[in-house]
Design a protein around this motif. Structure first.
Motif, mmCIF file in Angstrom:
data_model
loop_
_atom_site.group_PDB
_atom_site.id
_atom_site.type_symbol
_atom_site.label_atom_id
_atom_site.label_comp_id
_atom_site.label_asym_id
_atom_site.label_seq_id
_atom_site.Cartn_x
_atom_site.Cartn_y
_atom_site.Cartn_z
ATOM 1 N N THR A 125 0.826 -1.201 0.000
ATOM 2 C CA THR A 125 0.000 0.000 0.000
ATOM 3 C C THR A 125 0.861 1.252 0.000
ATOM 4 O OG1 THR A 125 -1.743 -1.169 1.188
ATOM 5 C CG2 THR A 125 -1.830 1.232 1.230
ATOM 6 N N TRP A 126 1.884 1.268 0.839
ATOM 7 C CA TRP A 126 2.750 2.455 0.886
ATOM 8 C C TRP A 126 3.414 2.713 -0.458
ATOM 9 C CZ3 TRP A 126 2.154 6.252 3.908
ATOM 10 C CH2 TRP A 126 1.776 6.082 5.246
ATOM 11 N N VAL A 127 3.897 1.650 -1.087
ATOM 12 C CA VAL A 127 4.540 1.814 -2.394
ATOM 13 C C VAL A 127 3.544 2.423 -3.384
ATOM 14 C CG1 VAL A 127 5.499 0.551 -4.360
ATOM 15 C CG2 VAL A 127 6.208 -0.035 -2.027
ATOM 16 N N ASN A 128 2.334 1.922 -3.322
ATOM 17 C CA ASN A 128 1.269 2.412 -4.184
ATOM 18 C C ASN A 128 0.911 3.876 -3.880
ATOM 19 O OD1 ASN A 128 -2.047 2.536 -4.183
ATOM 20 N ND2 ASN A 128 -1.147 1.664 -6.040
ATOM 21 N N VAL A 129 0.967 4.213 -2.586
ATOM 22 C CA VAL A 129 0.564 5.547 -2.151
ATOM 23 C C VAL A 129 1.516 6.630 -2.666
ATOM 24 C CG1 VAL A 129 0.530 6.990 -0.044
ATOM 25 C CG2 VAL A 129 -0.857 4.930 -0.164
ATOM 26 N N VAL A 130 2.770 6.273 -2.863
ATOM 27 C CA VAL A 130 3.741 7.243 -3.381
ATOM 28 C C VAL A 130 3.200 7.932 -4.644
ATOM 29 C CG1 VAL A 130 6.022 7.449 -4.494
ATOM 30 C CG2 VAL A 130 5.777 6.160 -2.368
ATOM 31 N N GLU A 131 2.590 7.163 -5.524
ATOM 32 C CA GLU A 131 1.969 7.755 -6.719
ATOM 33 C C GLU A 131 0.543 8.226 -6.436
ATOM 34 O OE1 GLU A 131 2.772 8.745 -9.854
ATOM 35 O OE2 GLU A 131 4.782 8.487 -8.991
#
Ligand SMILES: [Zn+2]
Lengths: 77, 207
Positions: B57-63
């Motif tokens: 989720t965090w990786v996804n949240v970056v974008e």
């Protein structure tokens, strides 16, 4: 008539203001007469209070590092 | 431009910093929001899959945060993303979260009434008279941690989102995919358990 056990079932609904006006009134009436239920409701309320600062999942350092480094990767990308 | 080293306390400033790709802000957000996100994920998944989903989720949240419009509040938004990713995983694995909720009374409370419905074993203590002492009691706090960790995952997640994170009931229902009445039961049962624990602790001095 509302018995102690019935009141205990809906205690949290009462505390959180989720009861209908009529039920809320019955609970209030019962509480006026019943000190045991007054204690019970007070105890439920305090228990909710106690949980507020406590229910957290602890992040262990290694996992935190893992999260941070995957974010750093994504930011570079 | 120097990176801010101080903690950003305002939600909308934090969002702007995240949208600008500020690394410090992300590290702060990770510390602040991951415990709640784990609570959501643990509701649906085993501990290690839950950790994976929070990481994804965090990786996804970056974008994704660049498109965040702030209507729901950052925390609620993050919790929703985690919940959706968990539900997708369950769907792919063809699993479902069991939803056995049922009775509103804890057995330890239910057994304290006589058949007519009056108290047979009434509450033996009034917590509010000891509230401040209780809060400061280290041993009790440890005991509380222990009992909270021992709650069934679903109860623990629901209680954490509702009591500790102060989500509105409707948000918790939405994130955890449960009905309002099931949430009421989960919260009520957890409160009773904690009360029974404190009562026992006060009487025996043991956890
Ligand atoms: Zn009563």
């Amino acid at each position: 008539m509302l018995m102690c056990r019935d009141l205990a079932r809906i205690g949290s609904d009462y505390i959180d203001g989720q009861l209908s006006t009529a039920d809320n009134f019955s609970v209030k009436m019962h509480l006026l007469m019943c000190r045991h239920c007054r204690s019970f409701i007070g105890n439920l309320r305090e228990s909710a209070q106690l949980m507020k600062g406590h229910a957290d999942y602890h992040l262990y350092e290694e996992y935190l590092r893992r999260l941070e480094s995957s974010i750093d990767e994504a930011l570079k990308g | 431009m120097a990176l801010p080293t101080e903690r950003i306390t305002d939600d909308s400033n934090l969002v702007s910093a995240l949208q600008a790709g500020d690394q410090q802000a992300f590290h702060q957000a990770v510390r602040e929001f991951s415990p709640g996100m784990l609570a959501v994920a643990r509701y649906y998944l085993d501990p290690s899959s839950a950790e994976d989903v929070v990481q994804e989720t965090w990786v996804n949240v970056v974008e994704a945060v660049k498109k965040f419009e702030g209507r729901s509040g950052l925390k609620t938004w993050l919790h929703r993303i985690v919940a959706n990713r968990c539900k997708n995983r369950l769907r792919t694995a063809n699993r479902e979260v069991s939803s056995e909720f049922g009775e509103a009374l804890e057995p330890g409370i239910a057994s304290r009434f006589e058949s007519g419905g009056r108290w047979a074993t009434p509450p033996r203590l009034r917590l509010e008279e000891h509230a401040e002492l209780l809060m400061e009691n280290g041993a009790l706090n440890d005991c509380l941690d222990k009992h909270l960790s021992a709650l069934p995952e679903q109860q623990r997640s629901a209680v954490m989102l509702y009591e500790a994170h102060q989500h509105k009931a409707e948000d918790v229902c939405n994130i955890l995919d449960i009905s309002a009445s099931n949430l009421r039961v989960l919260v009520h049962r957890a409160r009773q358990k904690i009360y029974l624990m404190v009562e026992d602790f006060q009487e025996t001095g043991e956890c």
